[in-house]
Design a protein around this motif. Sequence first.
Motif, PDB file in Angstrom:
ATOM      1  N   VAL A  10       0.846  -1.195   0.000  1.00 31.24           N
ATOM      2  CA  VAL A  10       0.000   0.000   0.000  1.00 31.24           C
ATOM      3  C   VAL A  10       0.878   1.240   0.000  1.00 31.24           C
ATOM      4  N   SER A  11       0.671   2.112  -0.984  1.00 30.42           N
ATOM      5  CA  SER A  11       1.519   3.308  -1.097  1.00 30.42           C
ATOM      6  C   SER A  11       1.336   4.251   0.089  1.00 30.42           C
ATOM      7  N   SER A  12       0.117   4.352   0.609  1.00 23.78           N
ATOM      8  CA  SER A  12      -0.137   5.253   1.741  1.00 23.78           C
ATOM      9  C   SER A  12       0.625   4.835   2.988  1.00 23.78           C
ATOM     10  N   ALA A  13       0.952   3.539   3.088  1.00 25.23           N
ATOM     11  CA  ALA A  13       1.655   3.049   4.269  1.00 25.23           C
ATOM     12  C   ALA A  13       3.018   3.703   4.419  1.00 25.23           C
ATOM     13  N   ILE A  14       3.639   4.082   3.308  1.00 31.19           N
ATOM     14  CA  ILE A  14       4.945   4.743   3.373  1.00 31.19           C
ATOM     15  C   ILE A  14       4.822   6.078   4.100  1.00 31.19           C
ATOM     16  N   LEU A  15       3.787   6.850   3.766  1.00 34.89           N
ATOM     17  CA  LEU A  15       3.580   8.149   4.401  1.00 34.89           C
ATOM     18  C   LEU A  15       3.208   7.990   5.866  1.00 34.89           C
ATOM     19  N   TYR A  16       2.373   6.988   6.168  1.00 39.60           N
ATOM     20  CA  TYR A  16       1.969   6.792   7.559  1.00 39.60           C
ATOM     21  C   TYR A  16       3.134   6.312   8.420  1.00 39.60           C
ATOM     22  N   CYS A  17       4.016   5.492   7.867  1.00 35.36           N
ATOM     23  CA  CYS A  17       5.207   5.070   8.613  1.00 35.36           C
ATOM     24  C   CYS A  17       6.135   6.252   8.861  1.00 35.36           C
ATOM     25  N   SER A  18       6.301   7.091   7.835  1.00 31.14           N
ATOM     26  CA  SER A  18       7.125   8.287   7.993  1.00 31.14           C
ATOM     27  C   SER A  18       6.556   9.212   9.065  1.00 31.14           C
ATOM     28  N   LEU A  19       5.235   9.350   9.085  1.00 33.78           N
ATOM     29  CA  LEU A  19       4.583  10.183  10.093  1.00 33.78           C
ATOM     30  C   LEU A  19       4.775   9.604  11.492  1.00 33.78           C
ATOM     31  N   ALA A  20       4.646   8.285  11.629  1.00 33.89           N
ATOM     32  CA  ALA A  20       4.803   7.650  12.941  1.00 33.89           C
ATOM     33  C   ALA A  20       6.225   7.796  13.460  1.00 33.89           C
ATOM     34  N   CYS A  49       8.457  18.117   9.995  1.00 25.66           N
ATOM     35  CA  CYS A  49       8.293  16.868   9.244  1.00 25.66           C
ATOM     36  C   CYS A  49       6.869  16.329   9.361  1.00 25.66           C
ATOM     37  N   SER A  50       6.313  16.354  10.565  1.00 26.26           N
ATOM     38  CA  SER A  50       4.948  15.869  10.766  1.00 26.26           C
ATOM     39  C   SER A  50       3.951  16.702   9.970  1.00 26.26           C
ATOM     40  N   ALA A  51       4.113  18.018  10.026  1.00 29.45           N
ATOM     41  CA  ALA A  51       3.192  18.902   9.310  1.00 29.45           C
ATOM     42  C   ALA A  51       3.253  18.653   7.801  1.00 29.45           C
ATOM     43  N   HIS A  52       4.464  18.503   7.263  1.00 31.05           N
ATOM     44  CA  HIS A  52       4.596  18.297   5.816  1.00 31.05           C
ATOM     45  C   HIS A  52       4.182  16.893   5.394  1.00 31.05           C
ATOM     46  N   THR A  53       4.379  15.899   6.242  1.00 30.39           N
ATOM     47  CA  THR A  53       3.901  14.559   5.910  1.00 30.39           C
ATOM     48  C   THR A  53       2.384  14.527   5.871  1.00 30.39           C
ATOM     49  N   LEU A  54       1.746  15.214   6.807  1.00 29.09           N
ATOM     50  CA  LEU A  54       0.285  15.326   6.784  1.00 29.09           C
ATOM     51  C   LEU A  54      -0.182  16.073   5.538  1.00 29.09           C
ATOM     52  N   ALA A  55       0.598  17.067   5.101  1.00 34.54           N
ATOM     53  CA  ALA A  55       0.259  17.777   3.863  1.00 34.54           C
ATOM     54  C   ALA A  55       0.371  16.846   2.658  1.00 34.54           C
ATOM     55  N   CYS A  56       1.382  15.966   2.643  1.00 41.51           N
ATOM     56  CA  CYS A  56       1.527  14.991   1.556  1.00 41.51           C
ATOM     57  C   CYS A  56       0.342  14.022   1.531  1.00 41.51           C
ATOM     58  N   ILE A  57      -0.086  13.582   2.711  1.00 35.74           N
ATOM     59  CA  ILE A  57      -1.244  12.678   2.788  1.00 35.74           C
ATOM     60  C   ILE A  57      -2.492  13.371   2.266  1.00 35.74           C
ATOM     61  N   SER A  58      -2.684  14.627   2.632  1.00 37.33           N
ATOM     62  CA  SER A  58      -3.864  15.355   2.162  1.00 37.33           C
ATOM     63  C   SER A  58      -3.808  15.587   0.652  1.00 37.33           C
ATOM     64  N   ALA A  59      -2.609  15.867   0.106  1.00 40.30           N
ATOM     65  CA  ALA A  59      -2.478  16.054  -1.338  1.00 40.30           C
ATOM     66  C   ALA A  59      -2.769  14.749  -2.075  1.00 40.30           C
ATOM     67  N   LYS A  60      -2.334  13.631  -1.525  1.00 44.40           N
ATOM     68  CA  LYS A  60      -2.609  12.323  -2.130  1.00 44.40           C
ATOM     69  C   LYS A  60      -4.103  12.046  -2.168  1.00 44.40           C
ATOM     70  N   ARG A  61      -4.785  12.343  -1.076  1.00 44.00           N
ATOM     71  CA  ARG A  61      -6.233  12.136  -1.040  1.00 44.00           C
ATOM     72  C   ARG A  61      -6.961  13.117  -1.962  1.00 44.00           C
ATOM     73  N   TYR A  62      -6.455  14.318  -2.053  1.00 46.41           N
ATOM     74  CA  TYR A  62      -7.044  15.309  -2.964  1.00 46.41           C
ATOM     75  C   TYR A  62      -6.988  14.814  -4.408  1.00 46.41           C
TER      76      TYR A  62
END
Length: 373
Positions: free
Chosen positions: A116-126, A169-182
């Motif tokens: 799952v591609s989203s898992a990369i962003l969620y792992c980075s956020l964690a 880093c957390s703020a920008h990772t959340l921004a990447c997740i939101s851009a992906k969902r957008y």
Amino acid sequence: MGEKLFFFFMNLLILGMKQGNMLRTNNSKVSPRTFKGHSVPVQLPLPPNATETPPHSSSTAAALPELQLLSNDTAMYLRGGVSTRAVPALYIVAVVVGLPSNVAILALVGAKVRKVSSAILYCSLAVSDLLLLLSLTLKAQYHLAGNNWAFGEAACRLTTACFYGNLYCSAHTLACISAKRYLAVVHPFFYKSLPKRSCTSWASLAVWVIFSAAMAPELLVHQTYHIPQLGITTCHDVLPADQSIYDLLVYYNLGLTLLGFLLPLLVIMACYTSIVWHLNRSHRDWGLYIRASSLVMVIFLVCFGPSSCLHFLHYVLLYSSGNESFYAYFSVAACLCCLHSCLDPFLFVVMSRTAGSKLYFMSRKGKTLSIST
């Protein structure tokens, strides 16, 4: 709405720069993201064969550079209940809740990174949240001890860089997740054609590289100073106003605030606003997805909004007039950012429920396109 906020803050910055040109000659030099103080000459130890013994030779604080506070408000904040009780209490709550929950999410999502591609962003956020929470353990002890740092200069520099770097880093990772969902919701056909695992991997790597490099000045500048008026050694909270090296950090931190806080705030607000607006226009029932997106947007706005605005205004005032009063407000607002690190795992659970059901779109050729965000 995002454009209006952006232009509002840019006008404040321009106004501050104009005022700074007029007031710079009448004000003392300023220091970055902190209270100000004047350097006190350090008494070097006498040679071993000297007959006189320097005062405080047995004291650890005597070996540290000293600063004389310039404002009674600074002393009140450093000795007050807000910085010695309220702030560490919020840090402790974030650590107690955030550490086990982020470890659990990292263990759960780590197994899905290859699928799952989203898992990369969620792992980075964690990982980013865990590093931030670990830095909070030292900061909590520092505040509980009356803002007296006892771990040395190297630990202070590392803790400061880890704290601010992982907030960004957390703020920008959340921004990447939101851009992906957008992209998945608003531009589904374009999103379907993207190499998603490659894009998310490069996005995560870019965030870490950029902000690791951006934290270099925090690792190079001296951060611990003894305050003889209060008998404490501060870490980052008080920096000299009469040393030119700290003047350059004002511009550095002002730019970092725009890039690290305000930019992801605007991106997330724009992305989730657009997502909610487009789903509301749809004839299908996207109630769960809309509520989840709205929840993420509101929580991010509450956690990062106050600190972003106060951080920016602090530097505008600091540059224009040398006013340092907003630092106390920012230090409290930064606690909300830290609380976000313990909310991220629960937001992941909410968003994973919406990602579990695929989004369906009808192409121009009449074929059904399914997308998992």
